[in-house]
Design a protein around this motif. Structure first.
Motif, short mmCIF file in Angstrom:
data_model
loop_
_atom_site.label_atom_id
_atom_site.label_comp_id
_atom_site.label_asym_id
_atom_site.label_seq_id
_atom_site.Cartn_x
_atom_site.Cartn_y
_atom_site.Cartn_z
N VAL A 68 -5.82 -4.64 -10.09
CA VAL A 68 -6.33 -3.69 -9.03
C VAL A 68 -5.63 -3.80 -8.05
O VAL A 68 -5.51 -4.74 -7.28
CB VAL A 68 -7.64 -3.88 -8.87
N PRO A 69 -4.59 -2.61 -7.40
CA PRO A 69 -3.88 -2.88 -6.38
C PRO A 69 -4.67 -2.46 -4.83
O PRO A 69 -4.48 -1.55 -4.29
CB PRO A 69 -2.86 -1.71 -6.50
N TYR A 70 -5.46 -3.59 -4.60
CA TYR A 70 -6.38 -3.54 -3.23
C TYR A 70 -5.23 -3.52 -2.29
O TYR A 70 -4.15 -3.99 -2.08
CB TYR A 70 -7.26 -4.72 -3.09
N ARG A 71 -5.58 -2.43 -1.19
CA ARG A 71 -4.54 -2.35 -0.19
C ARG A 71 -4.98 -2.36 1.20
O ARG A 71 -6.43 -1.68 1.25
CB ARG A 71 -3.64 -1.27 -0.15
N ARG A 72 -4.72 -2.79 2.17
CA ARG A 72 -5.11 -3.00 3.56
C ARG A 72 -4.43 -1.89 4.46
O ARG A 72 -3.26 -1.90 4.47
CB ARG A 72 -4.95 -4.21 4.38
N HIS A 73 -5.34 -0.96 4.93
CA HIS A 73 -4.65 -0.21 5.98
C HIS A 73 -4.10 -0.66 7.29
O HIS A 73 -4.99 -1.52 7.72
CB HIS A 73 -5.73 0.99 6.48
N ILE A 74 -3.05 -0.11 7.54
CA ILE A 74 -2.26 -0.64 8.75
C ILE A 74 -2.61 0.49 9.74
O ILE A 74 -1.87 1.60 9.54
CB ILE A 74 -0.82 -1.18 8.73
N GLY A 75 -2.99 0.34 10.90
CA GLY A 75 -3.29 1.38 11.89
C GLY A 75 -2.30 1.99 12.79
O GLY A 75 -2.36 1.79 13.87
N ALA A 125 4.09 -0.96 4.35
CA ALA A 125 5.01 -1.33 5.24
C ALA A 125 6.34 -2.17 4.93
O ALA A 125 6.04 -2.96 4.00
CB ALA A 125 4.32 -2.06 6.29
N VAL A 126 7.42 -1.69 5.44
CA VAL A 126 8.60 -2.53 5.04
C VAL A 126 8.47 -3.85 5.76
O VAL A 126 9.20 -4.70 5.07
CB VAL A 126 9.79 -1.67 5.86
N GLU A 127 7.89 -3.82 6.92
CA GLU A 127 7.56 -5.31 7.34
C GLU A 127 6.12 -5.36 7.99
O GLU A 127 5.92 -4.79 9.07
CB GLU A 127 8.43 -5.29 8.79
N PRO A 141 -0.30 -4.95 0.84
CA PRO A 141 -1.12 -5.49 -0.31
C PRO A 141 -2.28 -6.41 0.10
O PRO A 141 -1.85 -6.90 1.08
CB PRO A 141 -0.27 -6.14 -1.11
N LEU A 142 -3.48 -6.36 -0.22
CA LEU A 142 -4.66 -7.31 0.11
C LEU A 142 -4.97 -8.07 -0.90
O LEU A 142 -5.16 -7.81 -2.04
CB LEU A 142 -6.13 -6.23 0.39
N GLU A 143 -4.58 -9.49 -0.56
CA GLU A 143 -4.70 -10.49 -1.74
C GLU A 143 -5.83 -11.53 -1.61
O GLU A 143 -5.89 -12.34 -2.56
CB GLU A 143 -3.35 -11.19 -1.64
N GLN A 144 -6.58 -11.32 -0.56
CA GLN A 144 -7.71 -12.31 -0.23
C GLN A 144 -9.25 -11.64 -0.64
O GLN A 144 -9.26 -10.52 -0.04
CB GLN A 144 -7.91 -13.14 1.09
N VAL A 145 -9.91 -12.29 -1.34
CA VAL A 145 -11.12 -11.67 -1.65
C VAL A 145 -12.17 -11.56 -0.38
O VAL A 145 -13.04 -10.49 -0.15
CB VAL A 145 -11.98 -12.37 -2.84
N GLU A 146 -11.89 -12.58 0.51
CA GLU A 146 -12.32 -12.48 1.76
C GLU A 146 -12.23 -11.32 2.59
O GLU A 146 -13.18 -10.62 3.24
CB GLU A 146 -12.15 -13.72 2.48
N VAL A 202 -7.68 1.33 2.06
CA VAL A 202 -7.13 2.55 1.69
C VAL A 202 -6.91 2.54 0.10
O VAL A 202 -6.42 1.68 -0.56
CB VAL A 202 -6.13 2.93 2.41
N LEU A 203 -7.35 3.77 -0.50
CA LEU A 203 -7.13 3.98 -1.89
C LEU A 203 -6.43 5.44 -2.07
O LEU A 203 -6.53 6.38 -1.22
CB LEU A 203 -8.48 4.20 -2.42
N THR A 204 -5.20 5.43 -2.63
CA THR A 204 -4.36 6.50 -2.83
C THR A 204 -4.09 7.05 -4.21
O THR A 204 -4.29 6.36 -5.19
CB THR A 204 -3.18 6.06 -2.33
N ASP A 205 -3.56 8.31 -4.42
CA ASP A 205 -3.54 8.85 -5.62
C ASP A 205 -2.07 8.49 -6.16
O ASP A 205 -1.32 7.54 -5.48
CB ASP A 205 -3.63 10.35 -5.61
N ILE A 206 -1.84 8.85 -7.27
CA ILE A 206 -0.57 8.51 -7.82
C ILE A 206 0.92 8.72 -6.82
O ILE A 206 1.80 8.27 -7.21
CB ILE A 206 -0.47 9.14 -9.14
N ASN A 207 0.57 10.00 -6.17
CA ASN A 207 1.78 10.31 -5.30
C ASN A 207 1.81 9.72 -3.82
O ASN A 207 2.64 9.80 -3.06
CB ASN A 207 1.84 11.69 -5.18
#
Length: 256
Positions: free
Chosen positions: A181-188, A231-233, A132-137, A147-152
């Motif tokens: 809005v579920p903003y999310r940060r991609h982990i590489g 990510a679990v962690e 989850p991405l929680e800061q507007v900055e 990253v934006l994902t579909d329902i699956n």
């Protein structure tokens, strides 16, 4: 039943912001050794460092790592993985996990997770992770990939731009993220099948990948599916700059 997989750690010597990054000392060890040790604590059957530099190769051999020398001219870490998968003669359905060489704090649990996710989704060409991405900055920071994902749970797209764009809330300079809005940060971190890696290299870079400087967009451009799970962690941020190196040294108890 546990998933069988191989970890490959791409490690380039050249870095515009931190030259010789894999060999930077952290708590008495080169950074690449920290990454390798954490990967070895995962459930991987084999952990291989893939480097383009003799100095990194020798350092890895000195601490006992399985390391191979790859071509210097690769467009991406994924291209380097493809060379290694071919050299190791991995079967087309063998799972390969790409652990970045500048992630000395990577949790072994997420390495296992991404491999297991790919095995559980045969329709996916790639598995990767997010948080989850929680800061507007962070949302407006181009160094933070969204990253934006579909329902699956399959990726719709990745971008360095704010994604999705909240039209009403972002009309003026935003001070907070819009609710709901579920903003999310991609982990590489990525898991692939070896056969897909060969296809990926054969395609060559596409304009979208080059525009965003995000190699995973090559797969989406060619109609391949990418499964994304939280990510679990969530791993701490990696090392891109001298300031990051100071931060990680502090976390690992080394003098800055």
């Amino acid at each position: 039943m546990s998933t069988a997989f191989t970890v490959v750690i791409p490690a380039r010597y050249a870095s515009s912001r931190l030259p010789g990054k894999p060999l930077q000392d952290i708590a008495g060890k080169p950074m690449i050794r920290h990454v390798w040790e954490r990967a070895c604590r995962s459930a991987a059957q084999r952990v291989v460092v893939a480097t383009d530099d003799e100095r990194i190769l020798k350092a890895c051999q000195d601490f006992g790592a399985d390391a191979v020398l790859t071509h210097v001219e690769h467009n991406s870490g994924t291209d380097r993985l493809a060379e290694v998968a071919h050299a190791l003669r991995l079967s087309s359905d063998a799972i390969v996990v790409n652990v970045q060489g500048d992630e000395p704090l990577i949790p072994p649990a997420v390495i296992n997770q991404v491999a297991g996710n790919l095995a559980a989704h045969p329709e996916a060409a790639i598995a990767t992770l997010a948080e989850p991405l929680e800061q507007v900055e962070a949302l407006f920071n181009p160094n933070v990939v969204k990253v934006l994902t579909d329902i699956n749970g399959f990726a719709l797209t990745f971008s360095r731009a704010p994604l999705p764009w909240a039209r009403d809330e972002f009309g003026n300079e935003p001070s907070a993220l819009p609710a709901g809005v579920p903003y999310r940060r991609h982990i590489g971190i990525y898991a692939y099948r070896a056969g897909f890696l060969a296809d990926f290299v054969a395609w060559g870079p596409c304009w979208l990948e080059n525009t965003e400087c995000l190699e995973q967009l090559r797969a989406l451009w060619h109609g391949k599916r990418i499964h994304v799970d939280d990510a679990v962690e969530p791993p701490p941020a990696g090392v891109d700059t001298p300031e990051d190196l100071v931060r990680v040294r502090g976390l690992l108890g080394a003098p800055a």
